[in-house]
Design a protein around this motif. Structure first.
Motif, PDB file in Angstrom:
ATOM      1  N   VAL A  35     -52.355  -1.321  51.344  1.00  0.00           N
ATOM      2  CA  VAL A  35     -53.680  -1.088  50.769  1.00  0.00           C
ATOM      3  C   VAL A  35     -54.202   0.238  51.297  1.00  0.00           C
ATOM      4  O   VAL A  35     -54.202   0.479  52.511  1.00  0.00           O
ATOM      5  N   ILE A  45     -51.909  -1.217  46.544  1.00  0.00           N
ATOM      6  CA  ILE A  45     -53.252  -1.173  45.964  1.00  0.00           C
ATOM      7  C   ILE A  45     -53.942   0.036  46.566  1.00  0.00           C
ATOM      8  O   ILE A  45     -54.101   0.129  47.790  1.00  0.00           O
ATOM      9  N   HIS A  95     -58.688  -7.411  44.837  1.00  0.00           N
ATOM     10  CA  HIS A  95     -59.015  -6.619  46.012  1.00  0.00           C
ATOM     11  C   HIS A  95     -60.438  -6.090  45.884  1.00  0.00           C
ATOM     12  O   HIS A  95     -60.880  -5.711  44.797  1.00  0.00           O
ATOM     13  N   THR A 150     -65.226  -5.675  43.068  1.00  0.00           N
ATOM     14  CA  THR A 150     -63.923  -6.329  43.095  1.00  0.00           C
ATOM     15  C   THR A 150     -63.036  -5.883  41.933  1.00  0.00           C
ATOM     16  O   THR A 150     -63.494  -5.757  40.802  1.00  0.00           O
TER      17      THR A 150
END
Length: 585
Positions: free
Chosen positions: A478, A504, A549, A535
């Motif tokens: 991430v 991500i 996420h 989100t």
């Protein structure tokens, strides 16, 4: 140079867009990652059994053979012919076991034996002050053992000046410390312990306060099953051999080491090996005292810039104005390689938390670090195979020419790049073993490989800056970056390939790049200006959630790829209240 993504807009309540993830080269062919990181074979063959002899662990002695020595303030009492007494100065001349008790107001113990002798000094409630010399001086011997009697507290100190000798305990021979007692060492001038050969510690509790290095050695410092509290005006532990590059190493097998140092916490002129133990370092006053950095991009939390075209870079004139004598304030530092296999490590340092001029290999352990410069820096290769690493504050998180992450749980917050692969020496921190720092510049040979583990990056500069190639083949990554400045979630010069794992990424759209090649579906989506806490959710055609996420920073672009995403299949992306359905590329 960053290549902007060509966005295809899709208008909802906010702007959404999708890009093609397979970039083409000049021949119209898809780019692939041809760079293979050459992970150096770091050969740390040393084990605890090789670092210490059986005799190093022995704390007992024969009561019938011991020689008792009583210190009486301004005199010394002993009947043995193996010692010579001159006022408050006692010289050990032969091998044997010498048990000391009492105190000396101004005196010293000298070992001047045969070069084959191995005398043992037992401290049993001793207090020795030397106004201008060492409290214990080993002039000649093969090896000396200093044993702390069980339950005893012993204090050695210097009055504030040294004549020729510059440590409270000074040894020209190998010296081993052990025992089940406590040793306190205090000096307002010079080192606490100085060894011209090996300094070994296999047990005991040690509290050292020194204006120079806490422990200083030429050949090695080796520690196991001991407890240290060190406050030093220079390095907490410093080992360096100017004549033999294979010596000057630090080996820590176990124990507890707490260091508060004006200089480096633990510094090795050769290599450093940490097999286990608990290490707590405050170096140079901590991250708040770090060098002021400069970011051309003007990111929040960044530090104002001076090197055009490269966020966070330093101008050459800034380097030239830096003195060679600048104090190094790193946590763990080695000129050679560093291997960390296990342990609990806490570092708060003004400069790099962990630094090597060569290679760093982390195979386990728990790390809590804050740095005024890099969290972990290796001039050549950084290899992470396991461990829990939390870097709460730093300028750049992980930096090396080649970075490989095979496993581990890594979390970092950086005011510039999260991961930075580039060539050369570190320029953002100063004070090596005497050399002037060079620019840590870009290199087409630089590479980042993520094969596994969990990685969370919160960066105010580029999230991942490869300056060469990026390969992701596994793990869960991430990346969260800002929406202002010359920054990007991904920044690479040659290629960025994803063949496995989940990625991500969120951040700015102005200089955004996505993967140049992939074997799984990839989305690159412009979202408009979204606030932190919005989100992002990806669902498949059957409504199953593939990824969700919630970024902690504002974002204008999102890049998503998972093994579950299949090129050509349709997926729904929802960002806050807006959503859209697209085919994965």
């Amino acid at each position: 140079m960053k290549n902007k993504i060509a966005f295809v807009p899709f208008l909802l309540a906010m702007a959404l867009g999708i890009t093609a993830c397979n970039a083409k080269n000049n021949n119209g062919q898809e780019e692939t990652n041809s760079a293979v990181v050459d992970i150096a074979d770091i050969d740390f063959a040393q084990s605890e059994s090789e670092m210490f002899s059986d005799r190093d662990y022995e704390v007992g002695y024969s009561e019938s053979d011991k020689i008792n020595i009583e210190l009486k303030g301004d005199s010394i009492s002993c009947t043995s012919t193996k010692v010579k007494i001159e006022g408050t100065k006692l010289t050990i001349m032969e091998e044997g076991t010498y048990v000391f008790s009492g105190s000396l107001n101004d005196g010293m113990i000298i070992v001047d034996a045969k070069e084959t002798d191995k005398p043992q000094i037992v401290l049993n409630g001793v207090s020795i002050n030397s106004s201008s010399n060492a409290a214990i001086y080993v002039k000649e011997a093969d090896k000396v053992f200093v044993t702390l009697e069980k339950g005893s507290t012993n204090t050695l100190s210097n009055g504030g000046t040294f004549t020729n000798i510059d440590a409270v305990i000074f040894s020209k021979a190998d010296i081993t410390f052990n025992g089940l007692g406590t040793l306190k060492i205090n000096t307002a001038a010079g080192h606490g312990i100085s060894g011209k050969d090996d300094v070994k510690v296999t047990s005991g509790n040690y509290k050292i306060s020194a204006s120079s290095h806490g422990i200083d050695a030429n050949d090695s410092v080796r520690i196991t099953n001991a407890s240290f509290e060190i406050e030093s005006g220079k390095d907490g532990i410093h080992v360096e051999n100017a004549d033999d590059s294979t010596k000057g190493f630090v080996y820590i097998a176990s124990g507890t080491i707490k260091v508060i140092s004006t200089g480096d916490g633990i510094s090795a002129g050769a290599y450093m090996q940490v097999a286990d133990g608990t290490i707590d370092i405050l170096a140079g006053g901590g991250y708040e005292n770090g060098e002021t950095h400069t970011n051309q991009g003007g990111m929040p939390g960044g530090m104002p810039g001076s090197n055009p075209g490269r966020p966070g870079g330093r101008a050459i004139e800034d380097i030239e104005e830096t003195s060679d004598d600048t104090t190094s304030t790193k946590g763990l530092k080695a000129t050679g390689s560093i291997l960390i296999s296990a342990g609990n490590i806490k570092i708060d340092s003004a400069d790099d938390a962990i630094h090597s001029d060569a290679y760093i290999s982390i195979n386990g352990g728990s790390f809590e670090m804050a740095s005024g410069d890099d969290g972990i820096h290796a001039n050549e290769t950084l290899l992470i195979n396991a461990g829990t690493i939390n870097i709460s504050k730093c300028y750049e998180g992980l930096e090396a020419l080649n970075i490989t992450i095979n496993d581990g749980d890594i979390s970092l917050v950086a005011t510039d790049d999260g991961l930075n692969a580039a060539g050369g020496n570190d320029s953002s921190g100063f004070g090596g073993m005497g050399g002037r720092p060079d620019m840590f510049g870009t290199s087409s040979n630089a590479a980042i490989n993520i094969a596994g583990g969990k990685l969370f990056i919160n960066a105010s500069g580029d999230g991942i800056d490869a300056n060469g190639t990026l390969t992701i083949s596994g793990g869960y990554t991430v990346v969260e970056g800002p929406t202002v400045g010359d920054t990007a979630t991904l920044d690479y010069d040659n290629s960025a390939v994803i063949t496995g794992g989940t990625f991500i990424g969120t951040g700015a759209s102005g200089m955004a790049q996505t993967f140049s090649s992939s074997t799984q579906g990839v989305f690159a989506v412009t979202t408009g200006n979204c606030q932190a806490g919005t989100t992002i959710t990806l669902t498949d055609s059957e409504g199953n959630v593939v990824v969700t996420h919630t970024p902690q920073q504002n974002f204008a672009v999102a890049i998503i790829s998972t093994p579950e995403m299949v090129s050509g299949n349709k997926y729904k992306i929802t960002v806050g209240e807006a959503s859209g359905e697209f085919e994965a590329n």
